[in-house]
Design a protein around this motif. Structure first.
Motif, PDB file in Angstrom:
ATOM      1  N   VAL A 227      53.924  14.815  18.516  1.00 29.62           N
ATOM      2  CA  VAL A 227      54.315  14.919  19.924  1.00 29.62           C
ATOM      3  C   VAL A 227      55.672  15.599  20.059  1.00 29.62           C
ATOM      4  O   VAL A 227      55.861  16.487  20.901  1.00 29.62           O
ATOM      5  CB  VAL A 227      54.325  13.529  20.583  1.00 29.62           C
ATOM      6  N   ASP A 228      56.632  15.210  19.223  1.00 32.04           N
ATOM      7  CA  ASP A 228      57.962  15.814  19.317  1.00 32.04           C
ATOM      8  C   ASP A 228      57.910  17.311  19.011  1.00 32.04           C
ATOM      9  O   ASP A 228      58.585  18.116  19.682  1.00 32.04           O
ATOM     10  CB  ASP A 228      58.923  15.122  18.351  1.00 32.04           C
ATOM     11  N   PHE A 229      57.127  17.690  18.017  1.00 35.66           N
ATOM     12  CA  PHE A 229      56.970  19.115  17.719  1.00 35.66           C
ATOM     13  C   PHE A 229      56.326  19.834  18.894  1.00 35.66           C
ATOM     14  O   PHE A 229      56.755  20.937  19.279  1.00 35.66           O
ATOM     15  CB  PHE A 229      56.118  19.300  16.462  1.00 35.66           C
ATOM     16  N   ALA A 230      55.298  19.225  19.478  1.00 41.34           N
ATOM     17  CA  ALA A 230      54.585  19.864  20.587  1.00 41.34           C
ATOM     18  C   ALA A 230      55.465  20.025  21.817  1.00 41.34           C
ATOM     19  O   ALA A 230      55.333  21.004  22.557  1.00 41.34           O
ATOM     20  CB  ALA A 230      53.334  19.053  20.932  1.00 41.34           C
ATOM     21  N   VAL A 231      56.358  19.074  22.071  1.00 45.47           N
ATOM     22  CA  VAL A 231      57.283  19.198  23.207  1.00 45.47           C
ATOM     23  C   VAL A 231      58.092  20.484  23.075  1.00 45.47           C
ATOM     24  O   VAL A 231      58.202  21.277  24.023  1.00 45.47           O
ATOM     25  CB  VAL A 231      58.212  17.971  23.288  1.00 45.47           C
ATOM     26  N   ALA A 232      58.671  20.702  21.907  1.00 43.54           N
ATOM     27  CA  ALA A 232      59.460  21.917  21.696  1.00 43.54           C
ATOM     28  C   ALA A 232      58.583  23.160  21.719  1.00 43.54           C
ATOM     29  O   ALA A 232      58.976  24.211  22.250  1.00 43.54           O
ATOM     30  CB  ALA A 232      60.213  21.813  20.369  1.00 43.54           C
ATOM     31  N   TRP A 233      57.378  23.051  21.155  1.00 45.24           N
ATOM     32  CA  TRP A 233      56.467  24.200  21.102  1.00 45.24           C
ATOM     33  C   TRP A 233      56.037  24.609  22.506  1.00 45.24           C
ATOM     34  O   TRP A 233      56.025  25.807  22.842  1.00 45.24           O
ATOM     35  CB  TRP A 233      55.272  23.836  20.241  1.00 45.24           C
ATOM     36  N   PHE A 234      55.685  23.645  23.348  1.00 48.73           N
ATOM     37  CA  PHE A 234      55.293  23.969  24.725  1.00 48.73           C
ATOM     38  C   PHE A 234      56.457  24.585  25.484  1.00 48.73           C
ATOM     39  O   PHE A 234      56.278  25.521  26.272  1.00 48.73           O
ATOM     40  CB  PHE A 234      54.808  22.722  25.460  1.00 48.73           C
ATOM     41  N   ALA A 235      57.660  24.048  25.297  1.00 49.26           N
ATOM     42  CA  ALA A 235      58.829  24.599  25.985  1.00 49.26           C
ATOM     43  C   ALA A 235      59.040  26.046  25.626  1.00 49.26           C
ATOM     44  O   ALA A 235      59.468  26.857  26.458  1.00 49.26           O
ATOM     45  CB  ALA A 235      60.058  23.774  25.648  1.00 49.26           C
ATOM     46  N   ALA A 236      58.734  26.406  24.387  1.00 46.76           N
ATOM     47  CA  ALA A 236      58.918  27.782  23.926  1.00 46.76           C
ATOM     48  C   ALA A 236      57.762  28.688  24.317  1.00 46.76           C
ATOM     49  O   ALA A 236      57.968  29.896  24.562  1.00 46.76           O
ATOM     50  CB  ALA A 236      59.088  27.801  22.402  1.00 46.76           C
ATOM     51  N   HIS A 237      56.553  28.161  24.418  1.00 45.03           N
ATOM     52  CA  HIS A 237      55.365  28.998  24.590  1.00 45.03           C
ATOM     53  C   HIS A 237      54.739  28.927  25.976  1.00 45.03           C
ATOM     54  O   HIS A 237      54.021  29.859  26.369  1.00 45.03           O
ATOM     55  CB  HIS A 237      54.296  28.631  23.560  1.00 45.03           C
ATOM     56  N   ARG A 238      54.985  27.863  26.710  1.00 44.01           N
ATOM     57  CA  ARG A 238      54.341  27.733  28.024  1.00 44.01           C
ATOM     58  C   ARG A 238      55.269  28.053  29.189  1.00 44.01           C
ATOM     59  O   ARG A 238      54.806  28.285  30.288  1.00 44.01           O
ATOM     60  CB  ARG A 238      53.784  26.319  28.207  1.00 44.01           C
ATOM     61  N   LEU A 239      56.566  28.054  28.964  1.00 41.86           N
ATOM     62  CA  LEU A 239      57.510  28.373  30.028  1.00 41.86           C
ATOM     63  C   LEU A 239      58.044  29.786  29.829  1.00 41.86           C
ATOM     64  O   LEU A 239      58.161  30.259  28.698  1.00 41.86           O
ATOM     65  CB  LEU A 239      58.683  27.392  30.023  1.00 41.86           C
ATOM     66  N   PRO A 240      58.395  30.487  30.925  1.00 37.92           N
ATOM     67  CA  PRO A 240      58.975  31.834  30.782  1.00 37.92           C
ATOM     68  C   PRO A 240      60.235  31.786  29.930  1.00 37.92           C
ATOM     69  O   PRO A 240      61.050  30.873  30.028  1.00 37.92           O
ATOM     70  CB  PRO A 240      59.304  32.225  32.222  1.00 37.92           C
ATOM     71  N   GLN A 241      60.385  32.759  29.051  1.00 36.73           N
ATOM     72  CA  GLN A 241      61.562  32.816  28.212  1.00 36.73           C
ATOM     73  C   GLN A 241      62.743  33.373  28.994  1.00 36.73           C
ATOM     74  O   GLN A 241      62.618  34.280  29.795  1.00 36.73           O
ATOM     75  CB  GLN A 241      61.287  33.716  26.988  1.00 36.73           C
ATOM     76  N   LYS A 242      63.919  32.812  28.740  1.00 37.63           N
ATOM     77  CA  LYS A 242      65.128  33.304  29.412  1.00 37.63           C
ATOM     78  C   LYS A 242      65.676  34.507  28.652  1.00 37.63           C
ATOM     79  O   LYS A 242      65.541  34.622  27.446  1.00 37.63           O
ATOM     80  CB  LYS A 242      66.189  32.194  29.460  1.00 37.63           C
ATOM     81  N   GLY A 243      66.400  35.307  29.430  1.00 37.29           N
ATOM     82  CA  GLY A 243      67.053  36.470  28.807  1.00 37.29           C
ATOM     83  C   GLY A 243      66.102  37.492  28.624  1.00 37.29           C
ATOM     84  O   GLY A 243      65.773  38.438  28.390  1.00 37.29           O
TER      85      GLY A 243
END
Length: 243
Positions: A227-243
């Motif tokens: 679950v902890d890995f997936a939280v970070a993975w979703f944040a990186a892959h499902r949300l628009p990247q900044k910059g």
């Protein structure tokens, strides 16, 4: 332990699902608890199973079909597409099942009640579901003959990876003591379409113990780690990247 399984993937098993469940309970011991998903999405008109069932029907046929859809009963409603091993756990004497009309879990063992109780209707797989209690208990996940696309634990991360994850409406047939009725609620829009990619990346971290049971691949890992890995993975892959 949270189990996702396919009996057919194991090859021939003398005694079938009962043998598998008995073996797992023996391994867990007297203080262990075996948990399985026992979802019933066929009693919802917002599920893929329902859409497939009514495809091609006229409006009158759909109305008749909906009128015959039974209310969810934790004690008797069979699970949908969860497999023979999960059904065996669900039907064992002493097994407990959560009250959610779409995403229930069944458990047997020392901590069943603590894991299963108070599964909120407007929380399919989040903080008020058995998944969060399994997380708090430091449970393990066993994928037995199935892939990461069946890994329900990843859904808990969908509730955690951002402050406001996408949400949608759900409907199901229930009976709250006043007869059969439809209920509607809003919850996180769960989506397993990228779970195989997520699982492959998680496995590359070395956190997964691999093996074989009969003819099936088996994967054992910490639910907390997943679950902890997936939280970070979703944040990186499902949300628009900044910059």
């Amino acid at each position: 332990m949270l189990l996702h399984s396919s009996l057919s993937a194991l090859g021939h098993v003398e005694g079938g699902a009962g043998t598998v469940v008995s073996a797992l309970r023996d391994l867990l011991g007297a203080d262990g608890t075996l948990v399985v998903p026992t979802g019933t999405s066929a009693n919802s008109d917002t599920s893929p199973i329902y859409r497939r069932a009514v495809a091609g029907m006229s409006s009158d046929e759909i109305a008749r079909y909906r009128s015959r859809m039974p209310a969810y009963d934790p004690a008797s409603t069979p699970s949908d597409l969860m497999g023979q091993i999960a059904e065996r756990v669900r039907t064992l004497p002493g097994s407990l099942r959560s009250a959610h009309p779409q995403t229930s879990f069944a458990a047997i063992g020392a901590h069943s009640a603590k894991i299963i109780d108070e599964h909120a209707r407007d929380c399919l797989l989040g903080e008020r579901s058995p998944l969060a209690r399994l997380y708090d208990a430091g449970a393990h996940v066993l994928l037995l003959g199935v892939g990461y696309d069946k890994c329900t634990a990843f859904h808990l991360a969908e509730y955690r990876y951002c402050q406001d994850p996408p949400r949608r409406s759900y409907r199901a047939v229930v009976d709250d003591g006043e007869g059969r009725a439809w209920c509607e609620f809003v919850d996180v829009k769960v989506n397993d379409s990228d779970f195989m990619l997520l699982g492959a990346d998680f496995e590359r971290t070395g956190a997964v113990r691999l093996g074989r049971v009969g003819e099936a691949e088996a994967r054992l890992f910490s639910l907390v780690d997943a679950v902890d890995f997936a939280v970070a993975w979703f944040a990186a892959h499902r949300l628009p990247q900044k910059g």
